[in-house]
Design a protein around this motif. Structure first.
Motif, short mmCIF file in Angstrom:
data_model
loop_
_atom_site.label_atom_id
_atom_site.label_comp_id
_atom_site.label_asym_id
_atom_site.label_seq_id
_atom_site.Cartn_x
_atom_site.Cartn_y
_atom_site.Cartn_z
N SER A 2 0.85 -1.19 0.00
CA SER A 2 0.00 0.00 0.00
C SER A 2 0.88 1.24 0.00
CB SER A 2 -0.92 0.00 1.22
OG SER A 2 -0.18 -0.12 2.42
N LEU A 3 0.83 2.01 -1.08
CA LEU A 3 1.58 3.25 -1.20
C LEU A 3 0.60 4.39 -0.93
CD1 LEU A 3 4.48 4.16 -1.86
CD2 LEU A 3 3.72 4.50 -4.22
N ASP A 20 4.87 3.27 2.64
CA ASP A 20 4.85 2.11 1.76
C ASP A 20 4.68 0.87 2.61
OD1 ASP A 20 5.13 0.26 -0.23
OD2 ASP A 20 7.17 0.80 -0.79
N LEU A 48 7.28 13.28 -3.14
CA LEU A 48 7.20 12.19 -4.11
C LEU A 48 8.46 12.13 -4.98
CD1 LEU A 48 3.47 12.45 -5.24
CD2 LEU A 48 4.47 10.86 -3.61
N VAL A 53 8.89 8.46 -6.47
CA VAL A 53 7.55 7.88 -6.68
C VAL A 53 6.71 8.85 -7.51
CG1 VAL A 53 5.41 7.23 -5.51
CG2 VAL A 53 7.61 6.54 -4.55
N SER A 54 5.96 8.33 -8.46
CA SER A 54 5.09 9.18 -9.26
C SER A 54 3.75 9.36 -8.56
CB SER A 54 4.85 8.57 -10.64
OG SER A 54 4.06 7.40 -10.55
N GLN A 56 0.91 9.08 -9.83
CA GLN A 56 0.01 8.04 -10.31
C GLN A 56 0.23 6.69 -9.60
OE1 GLN A 56 1.72 10.17 -12.28
NE2 GLN A 56 -0.07 11.43 -12.77
N SER A 57 1.33 6.56 -8.87
CA SER A 57 1.60 5.31 -8.15
C SER A 57 0.87 5.22 -6.82
CB SER A 57 3.11 5.16 -7.89
OG SER A 57 3.83 5.11 -9.11
N LEU A 58 0.37 6.35 -6.35
CA LEU A 58 -0.33 6.36 -5.06
C LEU A 58 -1.59 5.50 -5.13
CD1 LEU A 58 -0.05 10.14 -4.08
CD2 LEU A 58 1.29 8.23 -3.18
N GLN A 59 -1.84 4.79 -4.05
CA GLN A 59 -3.01 3.90 -4.00
C GLN A 59 -4.13 4.43 -3.12
OE1 GLN A 59 -0.07 0.58 -3.16
NE2 GLN A 59 -1.70 -0.58 -4.13
N LEU A 87 -6.88 11.18 -9.21
CA LEU A 87 -6.18 9.90 -9.39
C LEU A 87 -7.12 8.69 -9.36
CD1 LEU A 87 -3.16 10.65 -7.01
CD2 LEU A 87 -3.13 10.65 -9.52
#
Length: 225
Positions: A2-3, A20, A48, A53-54, A56-59, A87
């Motif tokens: 989980s980011l 993370d 970020l 980390v981008s 768009q990578s966030l969850q 997002l």
């Protein structure tokens, strides 16, 4: 895995923390409460980028929902909701008082009472067992010398937060213990990780800050009854 980006702007200091899989990776903090709005978005970008980390990578995005500063809560939640909408990821909200209570790891007391400064002798507060089971739900309370006396007669309570100084100045109970904490977005990490994997998400359209506007409806005496 989980980011998650964790955000707190509920008090004078605003902070963010990238986590993370339940571990804090990178964070930033701003001590100028008048500058939270201008600081937050660039800080997210910088954290970020530093972590590699981008966006768009966030969850998920987690945010401290209050109570606390009226303006600060609006800034934090609006930023979190905007990122979630853009997002298409879930929003996680965490009660600020619960976050503060969880930061106390001492076993020397029976209860934990976080306090956030409101105005004059007023605080936003709640009362928790050591396992975070709420005894007194979040409320606005006008402090008096005998506040919590029913519990303090036979139980030890740890008071913490930027509002607890007010109570420390007037209580005479030997069972009142005072500890300092630094409220920071990294304290959200455990909550956000657990709630993400449990699927406990806030309604993105209807989530609102917990302002606690009814300042004078809660009795200041014997709230433990």
């Amino acid at each position: 895995m989980s980011l998650i980006l964790n955000i707190d702007s509920s008090v004078e200091t605003a902070s963010i923390c990238l986590s993370d899989n339940g571990i804090a990776v990178q964070s930033a903090e701003n001590n100028n409460h008048k500058d939270h709005s201008a600081w937050l978005q660039p800080a997210v970008k910088q954290v970020l980028e530093t972590a590699g980390v981008s966006l768009q990578s966030l969850q998920a995005i987690a945010v401290s929902i209050g109570p606390g500063s009226y303006t600060g809560l609006r800034i934090g939640l609006s930023t979190a909701k905007g990122l979630c909408y853009g997002l298409k990821i879930p929003l996680i909200t965490v009660n600020t008082l619960e976050i503060m209570a969880a930061a106390i790891t001492s076993d020397e007391a029976d209860f934990v009472c976080p306090m956030i400064d409101a105005r004059r002798m007023e605080v936003f507060t709640a009362l928790y067992k050591k396992n975070l089971e709420p005894i007194l739900p979040p409320c606005a309370l006008i402090l008096q010398k005998d506040t919590f006396n029913d519990l303090l007669v036979s139980s030890k309570i740890i008071f913490t937060g930027n509002g607890s100084d007010k109570f420390q100045a007037i209580t005479t109970s030997a069972n009142a213990i005072f500890k300092s904490i630094h409220l920071h977005a990294s304290l959200l990490v455990k909550f956000s990780h657990n709630r993400f994997h449990a699927g406990e998400f806030a309604d993105l359209a209807y989530a609102e800050p917990l302002y606690i506007k009814d300042f004078y409806t809660t009795s200041a005496k014997n709230p433990g009854r």
